[in-house]
Design a protein around this motif. Structure first.
Motif, short mmCIF file in Angstrom:
data_model
loop_
_atom_site.label_atom_id
_atom_site.label_comp_id
_atom_site.label_asym_id
_atom_site.label_seq_id
_atom_site.Cartn_x
_atom_site.Cartn_y
_atom_site.Cartn_z
N VAL A 165 28.73 45.97 39.89
CA VAL A 165 30.63 45.44 39.69
C VAL A 165 30.48 45.42 38.13
CG1 VAL A 165 31.46 43.73 40.26
CG2 VAL A 165 30.62 43.98 42.04
N THR A 166 31.77 45.39 37.91
CA THR A 166 31.70 45.73 36.20
C THR A 166 33.15 44.49 36.25
OG1 THR A 166 33.65 47.63 36.79
CG2 THR A 166 31.15 48.03 35.79
N HIS A 167 34.57 44.40 37.07
CA HIS A 167 34.74 43.66 36.85
C HIS A 167 35.42 43.42 38.04
CE1 HIS A 167 37.54 41.47 34.55
NE2 HIS A 167 39.14 42.40 35.21
N LEU A 168 35.95 41.93 38.44
CA LEU A 168 36.87 41.67 39.90
C LEU A 168 38.32 41.64 39.19
CD1 LEU A 168 34.26 39.69 41.59
CD2 LEU A 168 35.59 42.24 41.70
N CYS A 169 39.30 41.60 39.60
CA CYS A 169 40.39 41.10 40.08
C CYS A 169 42.10 40.80 41.03
CB CYS A 169 42.08 41.85 38.50
SG CYS A 169 41.73 42.76 39.16
N TRP A 170 42.01 39.50 41.20
CA TRP A 170 42.27 38.91 42.65
C TRP A 170 44.33 40.07 42.09
CZ3 TRP A 170 39.49 35.75 45.47
CH2 TRP A 170 40.09 35.62 47.09
N VAL A 171 44.14 40.43 43.45
CA VAL A 171 45.70 41.06 43.22
C VAL A 171 46.96 39.59 43.85
CG1 VAL A 171 47.36 42.23 44.95
CG2 VAL A 171 45.73 43.34 44.41
N PRO A 172 47.67 39.55 43.04
CA PRO A 172 48.81 38.25 43.87
C PRO A 172 49.41 37.87 44.90
CG PRO A 172 49.56 39.13 40.89
CD PRO A 172 47.96 40.50 42.10
N THR A 208 35.38 50.33 33.94
CA THR A 208 34.13 49.50 33.22
C THR A 208 35.54 47.95 33.09
OG1 THR A 208 36.21 49.76 31.10
CG2 THR A 208 33.34 50.83 31.12
N HIS A 209 36.58 47.77 34.25
CA HIS A 209 37.65 46.82 33.81
C HIS A 209 38.34 47.39 34.75
CE1 HIS A 209 39.14 43.14 32.11
NE2 HIS A 209 40.39 43.99 32.35
N CYS A 210 39.32 46.69 35.56
CA CYS A 210 40.81 47.08 36.20
C CYS A 210 41.66 45.78 36.38
CB CYS A 210 40.38 47.20 37.28
SG CYS A 210 38.99 46.19 38.70
N GLU A 211 42.70 46.11 36.17
CA GLU A 211 43.67 44.84 36.39
C GLU A 211 44.53 45.19 37.72
OE1 GLU A 211 44.73 40.91 34.74
OE2 GLU A 211 42.46 42.28 34.18
N HIS A 217 52.02 45.56 42.66
CA HIS A 217 51.82 46.56 42.94
C HIS A 217 51.19 47.93 42.29
CE1 HIS A 217 56.65 45.23 44.11
NE2 HIS A 217 55.73 45.38 45.45
N MET A 218 51.24 47.37 41.14
CA MET A 218 49.88 48.43 40.94
C MET A 218 49.00 47.69 39.75
SD MET A 218 51.86 51.59 40.52
CE MET A 218 53.72 52.39 40.65
N CYS A 219 47.59 48.90 40.18
CA CYS A 219 46.82 48.46 39.20
C CYS A 219 46.36 49.44 38.24
CB CYS A 219 45.33 48.28 40.14
SG CYS A 219 45.14 49.76 40.85
N ILE A 220 45.68 48.97 36.89
CA ILE A 220 45.41 50.15 36.46
C ILE A 220 43.08 49.96 36.15
CG2 ILE A 220 45.63 50.95 33.78
CD1 ILE A 220 47.11 48.20 33.12
N SER A 221 42.72 51.20 35.89
CA SER A 221 41.59 50.79 35.45
C SER A 221 40.93 51.57 34.96
CB SER A 221 40.70 51.71 36.40
OG SER A 221 40.76 53.03 36.92
#
Length: 341
Positions: A165-172, A208-211, A217-221
């Motif tokens: 794992v490099t990064h985690l984020c929760w979907v609103p 390396t990262h995600c948001e 609706h969308m995400c970036i890595s």
């Protein structure tokens, strides 16, 4: 002012109560920022900026790996820590190389409020659920753990082979957690059973990262790389199609962080990226065109981005601590460094 680190356990990141308060000796310096880059359409752009910015005595004695926003005038930065803030509170979690996760309360004791232990290797990802009731953690031990914030108890555990794992984020507003990995994939997890709900197409380089966007609706890595190979950010659709939507190419070294910018910052949907080539770029989210490049000369690799308030970004760096960047849309979209600490 920063809390004295000598009063706290080593795992506590540096805390700054007011971004614009005096933080050590103030030095006003004239900085020259230059940039030259190739857009996706092959057009070469270059420019020079000259501006004055405020530079305070460094708050960190070493590199800064992460910066996160607690409120419009309060941020947390960490050296080798990972950080996740609890929304609308002064509580946050930090993870360090000792495999543990600590919960801190700025309104309480200088000691951690909770200590969560369960990973076998360094913890490299933290994400707090939208309702603040759960914490998801990820590690280089290939596992994800789901914790009950109220009790500090681990309620679920999952593991995928080679999933560093490099990064985690929760979907609103959703029970889903997005995760980037050294195995070059982005995974979407359903927290209700802590099972993989979707795996996006494998990229060519480490992610390396995600948001996730604020509407969910969308995400970036973003990708590792060197010499312009890799070094991109990718926009994905989180809805039913779950397709790759756009790529943002123009950095020359590993892209370490990416964020969606609030609508208040621009007249169009935009994202920002920071990379090891010492540049921060702002992109048109829909077309992939680079709208502006800011070069933070002498800062070394840029490691983390966070939205500060309706007009500012925070950027962590290896050699110059944390930078405060202002987004200006009065004429054309511009990004300026206004302070560093």
């Amino acid at each position: 002012m920063p809390l004295p680190s000598c009063q706290l356990k080593p795992a506590l990141p540096q805390v700054f109560r007011r971004l614009w308060a005096v933080m050590g000796k103030l030095q006003s310096k004239l900085r020259h920022s230059t940039y030259k880059y190739s857009r996706p359409d092959g057009h070469i752009e270059e420019g020079v900026q000259t501006k004055a910015s405020l530079e305070y005595s460094p708050a960190h004695v070493d590199s800064v790996s992460v910066v996160a926003t607690l409120s419009s005038d309060l941020c947390v930065s960490g050296g080798k820590d990972k950080i996740a803030c609890i929304p609308k509170s002064k509580q946050f979690f930090s993870a360090s190389r000792d495999k543990s996760v600590l919960m801190w309360d700025l309104q309480g004791s200088s000691q951690p409020r909770q200590e969560l232990s369960g990973h076998a290797m360094v913890v490299t990802g933290l994400a707090v659920s939208p309702d603040s009731s759960q914490l998801c953690t990820g590690s280089r031990d290939n596992s994800l753990l789901l914790w009950d914030v109220g009790t500090g108890r681990c309620v679920r555990r999952a593991s995928v082979s080679r999933n560093l794992v490099t990064h985690l984020c929760w979907v609103p507003r959703e029970p889903y957690v997005l995760q980037s990995s050294e195995d070059k994939t982005i995974r979407l997890w359903d927290s209700r059973g802590l099972q993989v709900a979707h795996v996006f197409p494998t990229k060519q380089h480490i992610q390396t990262h995600c948001e996730v966007s604020m509407d969910g609706h969308m995400c970036i890595s973003c990708s590792s790389g060197f010499g312009g190979e890799g070094c991109e950010a990718t926009l994905w659709d989180l809805r039913q199609t779950r397709d790759r939507v756009c790529e943002y190419k123009g950095h020359f070294q590993t892209v370490a962080s990416c964020v969606f910018l609030p609508k208040s910052m621009a007249l169009m949907p935009v994202i920002a990226t920071s990379a090891h080539d010492s540049t921060v770029k702002i992109w048109n989210q829909d077309t992939g065109a680079c709208l502006f490049t800011l070069s933070l000369d002498g800062s070394g690799p840029l490691t983390s981005l966070a939205v500060g308030d309706i007009t500012s970004l925070l950027c962590a760096s290896f050699y110059r601590g944390v930078h405060v960047l202002r987004v200006d849309c009065s004429r054309e979209l511009e990004l300026q460094e206004v302070a560093a600490f």
